[in-house]
Scaffold this active site. Sequence first.
Site, PDB file in Angstrom:
ATOM      1  N   ASN A  19      -2.759  78.882  -9.752  1.00 55.27           N
ATOM      2  CA  ASN A  19      -1.417  78.883  -9.930  1.00 55.27           C
ATOM      3  C   ASN A  19      -1.025  80.251  -9.469  1.00 55.27           C
ATOM      4  OD1 ASN A  19      -1.311  76.336 -11.256  1.00 55.27           O
ATOM      5  ND2 ASN A  19      -1.714  77.317 -13.416  1.00 55.27           N
TER       6      ASN A  19
ATOM      7  N   ASP B  69     -10.835  79.421 -21.628  1.00 53.47           N
ATOM      8  CA  ASP B  69      -9.310  79.437 -21.760  1.00 53.47           C
ATOM      9  C   ASP B  69      -9.119  79.288 -23.509  1.00 53.47           C
ATOM     10  OD1 ASP B  69      -6.774  78.717 -19.851  1.00 53.47           O
ATOM     11  OD2 ASP B  69      -6.428  78.547 -21.915  1.00 53.47           O
ATOM     12  N   ILE B  70      -8.187  80.255 -23.835  1.00 54.14           N
ATOM     13  CA  ILE B  70      -7.684  80.067 -25.262  1.00 54.14           C
ATOM     14  C   ILE B  70      -7.106  78.860 -25.819  1.00 54.14           C
ATOM     15  CG2 ILE B  70      -5.330  81.124 -25.154  1.00 54.14           C
ATOM     16  CD1 ILE B  70      -6.438  83.184 -27.626  1.00 54.14           C
TER      17      ILE B  70
ATOM     18  N   HIS C 210      -6.458  84.147 -11.242  1.00 51.97           N
ATOM     19  CA  HIS C 210      -7.605  83.696 -12.150  1.00 51.97           C
ATOM     20  C   HIS C 210      -7.547  82.210 -11.428  1.00 51.97           C
ATOM     21  CE1 HIS C 210      -3.676  83.336 -14.175  1.00 51.97           C
ATOM     22  NE2 HIS C 210      -4.190  82.025 -14.411  1.00 51.97           N
ATOM     23  N   LEU C 211      -8.851  81.634 -11.496  1.00 52.72           N
ATOM     24  CA  LEU C 211      -9.385  80.290 -11.190  1.00 52.72           C
ATOM     25  C   LEU C 211      -9.414  79.502 -12.521  1.00 52.72           C
ATOM     26  CD1 LEU C 211     -10.225  81.985  -8.473  1.00 52.72           C
ATOM     27  CD2 LEU C 211     -11.912  80.072  -8.227  1.00 52.72           C
ATOM     28  N   HIS C 212      -8.904  78.358 -12.661  1.00 46.95           N
ATOM     29  CA  HIS C 212      -9.085  77.576 -13.760  1.00 46.95           C
ATOM     30  C   HIS C 212     -10.200  76.363 -13.291  1.00 46.95           C
ATOM     31  CE1 HIS C 212      -5.073  78.142 -15.917  1.00 46.95           C
ATOM     32  NE2 HIS C 212      -4.819  78.471 -14.887  1.00 46.95           N
TER      33      HIS C 212
ATOM     34  N   GLY D 269       3.493  78.088 -11.359  1.00 49.82           N
ATOM     35  CA  GLY D 269       3.104  77.884 -12.866  1.00 49.82           C
ATOM     36  C   GLY D 269       2.239  78.944 -13.351  1.00 49.82           C
ATOM     37  N   GLN D 270       2.252  80.062 -12.936  1.00 52.07           N
ATOM     38  CA  GLN D 270       1.330  81.536 -13.178  1.00 52.07           C
ATOM     39  C   GLN D 270       2.052  82.074 -14.222  1.00 52.07           C
ATOM     40  OE1 GLN D 270       0.521  84.293 -10.051  1.00 52.07           O
ATOM     41  NE2 GLN D 270      -0.899  85.069 -11.520  1.00 52.07           N
TER      42      GLN D 270
HETATM   43  P1  AMP Z   1      -1.712  80.431 -15.778  1.00 51.70           P
HETATM   44  O1  AMP Z   1      -0.635  79.571 -16.541  1.00 51.70           O
HETATM   45  O2  AMP Z   1      -2.195  79.694 -14.603  1.00 51.70           O
HETATM   46  O3  AMP Z   1      -1.555  81.807 -15.678  1.00 51.70           O
HETATM   47  O4  AMP Z   1      -2.938  80.305 -16.893  1.00 51.70           O
HETATM   48  C1  AMP Z   1      -3.065  81.421 -17.743  1.00 51.70           C
HETATM   49  C2  AMP Z   1      -4.093  80.881 -18.804  1.00 51.70           C
HETATM   50  O5  AMP Z   1      -4.469  81.971 -19.527  1.00 51.70           O
HETATM   51  C3  AMP Z   1      -3.490  79.890 -19.608  1.00 51.70           C
HETATM   52  O6  AMP Z   1      -4.410  78.480 -19.468  1.00 51.70           O
HETATM   53  C4  AMP Z   1      -3.677  80.188 -21.089  1.00 51.70           C
HETATM   54  O7  AMP Z   1      -4.076  79.414 -22.112  1.00 51.70           O
HETATM   55  C5  AMP Z   1      -4.914  81.287 -20.774  1.00 51.70           C
HETATM   56  N1  AMP Z   1      -4.827  82.419 -21.622  1.00 51.70           N
HETATM   57  C6  AMP Z   1      -3.793  83.220 -22.123  1.00 51.70           C
HETATM   58  N2  AMP Z   1      -4.192  84.202 -22.930  1.00 51.70           N
HETATM   59  C7  AMP Z   1      -5.496  84.081 -23.222  1.00 51.70           C
HETATM   60  C8  AMP Z   1      -6.635  84.897 -23.937  1.00 51.70           C
HETATM   61  N3  AMP Z   1      -6.464  85.839 -24.692  1.00 51.70           N
HETATM   62  N4  AMP Z   1      -8.038  84.280 -23.712  1.00 51.70           N
HETATM   63  C9  AMP Z   1      -8.153  83.312 -23.196  1.00 51.70           C
HETATM   64  N5  AMP Z   1      -7.327  82.726 -22.226  1.00 51.70           N
HETATM   65  C10 AMP Z   1      -6.145  83.021 -22.364  1.00 51.70           C
END
Ligand code: AMP
Length: 112
Positions: A85, A29-30, A98-100, A91-92
């Site tokens: 999410n 995650d960035i 995607h899975l965190h 919160g998406q």
């Molecule tokens: P969500 O809020 O569950 O949709 O999570 C989206 C996630 O994507 C967040 O934790 C962001 O930090 C992550 N994210 C957004 N852009 C990037 C990217 N370019 N590379 C890696 N992670 C990202």
Amino acid sequence: MSCLFCKIASGEIPSTAVYQDDLVYAFADINPKSPVHILVIPREHIGSLAEAVDEHRPLLGHLMWVAAEIARRKGLAKGYRVVVNSGDEGGQTVDHLHLHVMGGRQMTWPPG
Ligand code: AMP
Ligand code: ZN
């Protein structure tokens, strides 16, 4: 396809790969919210968990297995959290399922 995570899975947008196979791509995650924070995505575009359909059932199981495999490889023996999410109220923020996988610190419950 304008989807950010589709572009990441294809390599069009750079990311730090953690795991990959024919079905799944996982990357850092960035903006990490824990010392270990990995995102696991299907290579197929699925907008959210709510948009998964019957044919995705094996893929959903595989995504969960990959989450556990990443946690093993990262040495998260003390525990970790897997979060999905779904939708605005969930919160998406990126509309590709995607899975965190989060670990390396004590998690609190409930999340905000
Ligand atoms: P969500 O809020 O569950 O949709 O999570 C989206 C996630 O994507 C967040 O934790 C962001 O930090 C992550 N994210 C957004 N852009 C990037 C990217 N370019 N590379 C890696 N992670 C990202
Ligand atoms: Zn996508």
